[in-house]
Motif scaffolding. Sequence first.
Motif, PDB file in Angstrom:
ATOM      1  N   THR A 245      -3.783   3.041   0.788  1.00  0.00           N
ATOM      2  CA  THR A 245      -4.257   2.739  -0.562  1.00  0.00           C
ATOM      3  C   THR A 245      -5.717   2.292  -0.526  1.00  0.00           C
ATOM      4  O   THR A 245      -6.533   2.717  -1.363  1.00  0.00           O
ATOM      5  CB  THR A 245      -3.380   1.652  -1.204  1.00  0.00           C
ATOM      6  N   GLU A 260      -5.473   6.990 -11.039  1.00  0.00           N
ATOM      7  CA  GLU A 260      -4.478   6.031 -11.496  1.00  0.00           C
ATOM      8  C   GLU A 260      -3.768   5.397 -10.290  1.00  0.00           C
ATOM      9  O   GLU A 260      -3.467   6.090  -9.307  1.00  0.00           O
ATOM     10  CB  GLU A 260      -3.458   6.724 -12.400  1.00  0.00           C
ATOM     11  N   GLU A 262      -0.781   4.611  -9.708  1.00  0.00           N
ATOM     12  CA  GLU A 262       0.504   5.224  -9.356  1.00  0.00           C
ATOM     13  C   GLU A 262       0.338   6.407  -8.407  1.00  0.00           C
ATOM     14  O   GLU A 262       1.265   6.771  -7.679  1.00  0.00           O
ATOM     15  CB  GLU A 262       1.240   5.677 -10.615  1.00  0.00           C
ATOM     16  N   ALA A 265       0.816   5.323  -4.832  1.00  0.00           N
ATOM     17  CA  ALA A 265       2.227   5.061  -4.524  1.00  0.00           C
ATOM     18  C   ALA A 265       2.995   6.357  -4.323  1.00  0.00           C
ATOM     19  O   ALA A 265       3.816   6.474  -3.406  1.00  0.00           O
ATOM     20  CB  ALA A 265       2.857   4.238  -5.647  1.00  0.00           C
ATOM     21  N   LEU A 266       2.730   7.363  -5.141  1.00  0.00           N
ATOM     22  CA  LEU A 266       3.428   8.640  -5.015  1.00  0.00           C
ATOM     23  C   LEU A 266       3.082   9.340  -3.704  1.00  0.00           C
ATOM     24  O   LEU A 266       3.948   9.910  -3.040  1.00  0.00           O
ATOM     25  CB  LEU A 266       3.082   9.547  -6.207  1.00  0.00           C
ATOM     26  N   ASP A 269       4.790   7.421  -0.682  1.00  0.00           N
ATOM     27  CA  ASP A 269       6.222   7.142  -0.730  1.00  0.00           C
ATOM     28  C   ASP A 269       7.040   8.328  -0.251  1.00  0.00           C
ATOM     29  O   ASP A 269       7.984   8.755  -0.897  1.00  0.00           O
ATOM     30  CB  ASP A 269       6.631   6.763  -2.154  1.00  0.00           C
ATOM     31  N   ALA A 296      -0.900  10.323 -12.481  1.00  0.00           N
ATOM     32  CA  ALA A 296       0.344  10.283 -11.732  1.00  0.00           C
ATOM     33  C   ALA A 296       1.088  11.607 -11.846  1.00  0.00           C
ATOM     34  O   ALA A 296       1.769  12.034 -10.912  1.00  0.00           O
ATOM     35  CB  ALA A 296       1.213   9.135 -12.226  1.00  0.00           C
TER      36      ALA A 296
END
Length: 480
Positions: A245, A260, A262, A265-266, A269, A296
């Motif tokens: 990140t 964004e 998110e 995170a996508l 993950d 996202a």
Amino acid sequence: MAPPQTTDPFSSLAPLLAALRQAPLPPVLFVSGDDDWVVGEAVRRLTAAFRLAFPEGEVAVHEGTSDGVKEAVADAVTVALFSSNRLVVLDATDALRTRKLSAEELDALLEEADEAGPAAPDAPATPALRRAARRAAVLAAAAGIEIAADPAEAARRLAGRVKRADRAPDLARLLSLAAEAGDAGEVSAAPLLDFAARAAAGDNALLVHALSPDAEHRAVALLRRAGREADLSVENDDRRRERLTALGVERAIERRALVEPEVFALLTDRGRLSAREFLSELDRLMDGAGSRRVTAEDAARLVENRKKEYGSDFVEAVASRRFVEALRVLERLLSGGEFAAFRPAPGREEGAAARKGPRGDAAFFPILGLLAADLRRMLAIRAAAGERGLEAGRARRVDYRTFADRLLPALKAPRAGAPALAADSHPYVLYKAFLAAQEWPPTELSRSLRELADVDRRAKSGAGAGPELMEAWLLSRLSS
């Protein structure tokens, strides 16, 4: 939307950066880490700091072969004739590892080689691919296996020791590349040990970097005591996600793109927490963002496309005798998504046509047809090569350009009493079939085609469910 809170993953480099900005220079600097991109970026930043501080200085870069270690030490102790100072950079990954081969290490090496492969079939090997080949040679040398005489046999023995016989063809290609380069794989850290024990501050500095070195290696302990050191490793997956990140935020700022939170995170993950892959996918998203805003939804589409399976993935796994992997791919192909035969070329997934075709179990017969066609192609090429006296061992060492320019025309040429080779596919498709066929005895290819014909007949007559019959056939291949 608030930006994610991040910490600088390169903060531990601060003492080394400061040391390279003033004379006298420390004799040794040591950088290690658990991610190849992160270690490489650290080396780039340190080199840039040295160049800025010493415009008249020079940078000498050496690879981690035995000769490379000796030459790096020689450069570090030699007065530069045409520059004020010298920074010597040495990749010591191979020299700072003990040789305890595991199945996981072999898998990781082959995945690295797949990612580092040339963009075109006839392109020269990339530096990353050459490094992977050298590491494969190091593993073979540590195991006492000679690669020069027969890389394919060396690969078979090495892969067999960790129960990865299905990966032997992939390993053989790496070992062949190392053998062509004359790399015997033996790397000694002795000159490095001697230098670290005796060197003093002066006009030159030796920057040693290594990916995941063995902590118990004597040279690692000495390098950490003798010079300035930065360990960029992290202890768990949560910290790796935080690191990615932070790198993503830095990349977005450099490119003046709005991403964004998110999105990070996508992209993290999914279990694959490699900085190189993460930043490559982030760059693709930023390249495709017309408004310079990455949403996202954009990341979710990219991640979903990566999860798709194609019929060609299954066929390649079978052709390479990776039957366990083929079982997993088949299960995903028949799990309900739409069937597509061929994976788009790398970098073209976004522009690929929409997936069309049967869903779930209805995709079984198209998949069976793809597999049977590929095995027929392999059998035809193997038979044609055998008729022309091309032995399997020699065939494995044929590169693509030689195949396309010399061997393929000879295979297509009709011979008295023998049918011409039906080869209407692209030459690279035929080359892949040619290489895969070397790992299959002709009798096994012929028997497999008969068995697949039986699977087709039984599935169409209702004597069994197609997916179950195919799974049974793959399991029978594992035991043969």
